[in-house]
Design an enzyme around this catalytic site. Structure first.
Site, mmCIF file in Angstrom:
data_model
loop_
_atom_site.group_PDB
_atom_site.id
_atom_site.type_symbol
_atom_site.label_atom_id
_atom_site.label_comp_id
_atom_site.label_asym_id
_atom_site.label_seq_id
_atom_site.Cartn_x
_atom_site.Cartn_y
_atom_site.Cartn_z
ATOM 1 N N GLU A 29 4.283 -0.576 7.261
ATOM 2 C CA GLU A 29 3.358 -1.296 6.381
ATOM 3 C C GLU A 29 3.127 -0.503 5.095
ATOM 4 O O GLU A 29 2.775 0.678 5.161
ATOM 5 C CB GLU A 29 2.035 -1.524 7.123
ATOM 6 C CG GLU A 29 2.202 -2.460 8.317
ATOM 7 C CD GLU A 29 1.180 -2.226 9.419
ATOM 8 O OE1 GLU A 29 0.150 -1.578 9.178
ATOM 9 O OE2 GLU A 29 1.432 -2.704 10.551
ATOM 10 N N ALA A 59 2.350 -5.838 11.622
ATOM 11 C CA ALA A 59 2.755 -6.307 12.942
ATOM 12 C C ALA A 59 3.512 -5.180 13.648
ATOM 13 O O ALA A 59 4.720 -5.042 13.471
ATOM 14 C CB ALA A 59 3.625 -7.554 12.806
ATOM 15 N N GLU A 60 2.790 -4.394 14.426
ATOM 16 C CA GLU A 60 3.396 -3.175 14.975
ATOM 17 C C GLU A 60 4.476 -3.456 16.012
ATOM 18 O O GLU A 60 5.440 -2.690 16.123
ATOM 19 C CB GLU A 60 2.320 -2.251 15.561
ATOM 20 C CG GLU A 60 1.530 -1.463 14.521
ATOM 21 C CD GLU A 60 0.558 -2.317 13.708
ATOM 22 O OE1 GLU A 60 0.253 -3.452 14.138
ATOM 23 O OE2 GLU A 60 0.103 -1.865 12.648
ATOM 24 N N HIS A 127 -9.326 5.610 13.543
ATOM 25 C CA HIS A 127 -8.447 6.261 12.561
ATOM 26 C C HIS A 127 -8.413 7.771 12.784
ATOM 27 O O HIS A 127 -8.273 8.539 11.844
ATOM 28 C CB HIS A 127 -8.911 5.961 11.133
ATOM 29 C CG HIS A 127 -8.723 4.532 10.737
ATOM 30 N ND1 HIS A 127 -9.550 3.531 11.168
ATOM 31 C CD2 HIS A 127 -7.788 3.931 9.956
ATOM 32 C CE1 HIS A 127 -9.146 2.381 10.662
ATOM 33 N NE2 HIS A 127 -8.080 2.590 9.930
#
Ligand SMILES: Cc1ncc(C[n+]2csc(CCOP(=O)(O)OP(=O)(O)O)c2C)c(N)n1
Lengths: 327, 364
Positions: A29, A59-60, A127
């Site tokens: 991304e 969209a992993e 994160h």
């Protein structure tokens, strides 16, 4: 030649591998036009074009799954997770698709999945994670955690050239840390997977650690020398899979005391396996309890006082080391 | 299509059915390791769709796609070795069922997680696009798998990147016990394509000629560099989800209705009326089917079990150069992906013995 950052070393590794081998390409991304959320791939699109620097949808499973498909075709894709936390969205493509492929059907899957991991950046629960233990437990994938600028480049090159899935965990706190700036060799080099390195020699105790915690452990070791007259050996594992058992056993046989330090949470973490190995193989050599310093068994917190309480650091390592030394 | 090609299609449909019938018998005799999933009723879809491919193309099949495998050259011996978990199966007994493949011959090995192969298909197609090839990928999935995130991520990515993929949806009415009505609230699964700007078509999946036409159009679109296409083949799973499933949840009339639409019977009636299939041809084909199935079962039964001492082997692929599949010299043994490095021998998914239609069939 000027000293480069840990992040620049990662960038150099990818760029040089892409120049060296046309089978290597990058997808993820915002890796193209934007150059990546942390600018690891700044300028790549201009140099390599959109076929080899692919801006993907968010969209992993598509990112990792496509990497697997390309690898089956003989390519060597590097799949970037914008933050390593998002790897969970592509978990199945790793655990069931990539990892089992060679063992099941004999076809190699040479992919690198990489991205920023770790805390200390006020990233909060989504994160900041250190996902290594999930993958450490899963057969079929190598797990690499560089702690220095030299290793960041050399381990990534080795990962790209490896014929297996490799999870390469960058620590985002180290990306631009001035102390980690280093002049790197002009010539091509790799740091082989599966080889630990002794960062500091000592005879009184071994600290087994990796990633950002190497630096906290080194700090603690220096204090222990100055204040407690203790010579602490610090081993940077660098690769978790394959694990350098030889280096671990050799050191602990000499020091007879071992402290394991990791940023990830305690239960079922890397330390648990290291402790089991030591208990099995070096039972008679141990002069004190195998001790672990790790994060508590909760999710990663956001507020600064909570984050500080959560993360292991030099002070917490010092406390544990002193107790162990006195045992 | 030439009469010879039509007869070949008929042959592969029959062979697919016969292989599965035999597998079921082996299962009932307790000789198969684990569960058995068959696809009676899917033969027009799987064989018809795969017939539209050519050399260099790649299939990404799922659990009911024996027909695709056979058309593309997978070995009946290998299939039977898989069911019987033999040490010389393509997975060396490490996996079962239709989980086999060989990239050099364009077959991606599936995993049990349905839908997850579709992103992998994107990666294969991405490579073809990068290498500027005119080859394409055919990826299949069931109606159930169209509800997964992987399906949607794959269709979307394929569309954005204009990847050469024909997605074949085999809508057989049920995902295990769950009927279409509890899975999605649309009429045709080809409508899912519209959401991604991909052409989609729905076709009678029990009519092999209709499948061939629709898939043919999709293949043409995809090969022309216009991006992916979707074909939904409406068929029916006339048996249980697995051979252990009695499928009492399927209304009897519904099953009977579809049994009457059996794709092999329909095609046979067509071939007979059109004077393409003679009595002699039929006998010839039947004999070949029997031979191939018997040979596969005998071979598998005579094959050794895996050696327990190897259980922890092959954790990682060895070092060495890797070839880009489909490029000159890619099968040179110096490449780590040229041979099965676990055994040092060629991969065994592809048929070494001939399973082709006998020469004399269709000769007038
Ligand atoms: C992701 C996933 N979840 C659950 C299962 C268990 N399972 C096996 S087959 C099946 C139904 C699949 O339905 P569909 O995709 O329509 O294919 P069909 O079996 O009808 O051909 C289920 C739920 C699975 N294989 N994969």
């Amino acid at each position: 030649m000027s000293a480069v950052t840990y992040l620049e070393a990662i960038s150099q590794a990818i760029r040089e591998e892409m120049r060296r081998d046309e089978a290597v390409f990058l997808l993820g991304e915002d890796v193209g036009t934007y150059g990546g959320a942390f600018k690891v791939s700044a300028g790549f699109l201009e140099e390599f074009g959109p076929d080899r620097v692919i801006d993907t949808p968010m969209a992993e499973a598509a990112i990792i799954g496509s990497a697997v498909g390309a690898a089956l075709m003989g390519m060597r894709p590097i799949a970037e997770m914008q933050f390593i936390d998002f790897i969970t969205c592509g978990f199945d493509q790793i655990i069931n698709m990539a990892n089992k492929m060679y063992w099941r059907v004999g076809m190699p899957v040479p992919i690198v999945i990489r991205g920023p991991s770790g805390g200390g950046t006020r990233g909060g629960p989504f994160h900041s994670s250190s996902p290594e233990a999930w993958f450490f437990h899963a057969p079929g994938i190598k797990v690499v955690v560089p702690s220095t600028t030299y290793d960041a480049k050399g381990l990534l090159k080795a990962a790209v050239r490896d014929n297996n899935p490799v999870l390469y965990l960058e620590h985002k706190l180290l990306y631009r840390l001035p102390e980690l700036r280093e002049e790197l060799p002009e010539e091509d080099y790799v740091v082989p997977l599966g080889k630990a390195i002794t960062r500091r020699e000592g005879e009184d105790m071994t600290i087994l650690t990796y990633g950002a915690m190497v630096h906290q452990s080194m700090k603690a070791a220096r204090v222990l020398e100055e204040e407690n007259d203790l010579e602490v050996e610090v081993i940077d594992l660098r690769s978790l899979t394959p694990l350098d058992r030889e280096a671990i056993l050799e050191s602990v046989k000499r020091t007879n005391k071992v402290l394991i330090v990791h940023e990830d949470t305690l239960t079922g973490g890397i330390g648990a396996e290291l402790a089991a190995i030591l208990a099995e193989d070096l039972f008679e050599y141990l002069d004190g309890p195998i001790t672990r310093v790790a994060a508590p068994d909760v999710a990663f917190p956001y507020a600064p006082p909570l984050e500080e309480a959560f993360l292991p650091n030099a002070d917490k390592i010092l406390d544990a080391a002193r107790k162990l030394a006195a045992y | 299509m030439s009469p010879k090609t039509l007869l070949e299609i008929y042959y592969f449909m029959r062979l697919t059915r016969a292989m599965e019938d035999r597998t079921r018998t082996l299962f009932l005799q307790g000789r198969v390791v684990g569960g058995v999933y068959t696809a009676q009723g899917h033969e027009a879809t799987t064989v018809g769709a795969a017939t539209m491919l050519r050399d260099g193309d790649c299939i990404v099949p799922q659990h009911r796609d024996l027909g695709m495998h056979l058309v593309r050259g997978s070995s009946p011996r290998a299939v039977m070795c898989q069911w019987l978990a033999r040490g010389n199966s393509p997975t060396l007994g490490r996996d079962g069922q239709m989980h086999i493949g060989d990239m050099h011959h364009g077959i991606v090995p599936m995993i049990s997680m349905l839908g997850e192969s579709l992103p992998v298909a994107c990666g294969v197609a991405l490579t073809m696009k990068m290498r500027k090839r005119s080859t394409i990928v055919m990826a299949s999935c069931g109606d159930g798998a169209t509800n997964t995130g992987a399906f949607h991520e794959a269709l979307n990515f394929a569309s954005v990147q204009k990847l050469p993929i024909v997605f074949v949806i085999e809508n057989n009415g049920y995902a295990y016990s769950t009927p279409n009505s509890k899975q999605f609230a649309i009429q045709n699964l080809s409508d899912r394509a519209l959401a991604y700007g991909i052409p989609g078509e729905t076709v009678d999946g029990n009519d092999v000629l209709a499948v061939i036409e629709a898939v043919g159009r999709a293949v043409e679109h995809v090969r022309g560099g216009k991006g992916p296409a979707v074909v939904e083949c409406k068929t029916f799973r006339v048996r249980g989800h697995s051979e252990a499933d009695k499928a009492n949840y399927v209304p009897r009339e519904l099953r009977e209705e579809w049994l009457a639409k059996d794709p092999i019977k329909r095609f046979e009636a067509y071939l007979t009326t059109e004077n393409i299939l003679s009595e002699a041809d039929r006998a010839n084909i039947e004999a070949r089917v029997k031979d191939v199935v018997n040979d596969a079962v005998t071979f598998a039964e005579q094959s050794p079990a895996p050696d327990p001492a190897t259980v922890a082997d092959y954790a990682f692929a060895p070092d060495g150069p890797i070839a880009i599949v489909g490029e000159p010299g890619a099968e040179d043994p110096r490449y780590v992906n040229a041979l099965d490095t676990r055994t040092g021998k060629p991969f065994t998914t592809m048929a070494a013995t001939t399973i082709k239609l006998p020469e004399e069939v269709g000769r007038r």
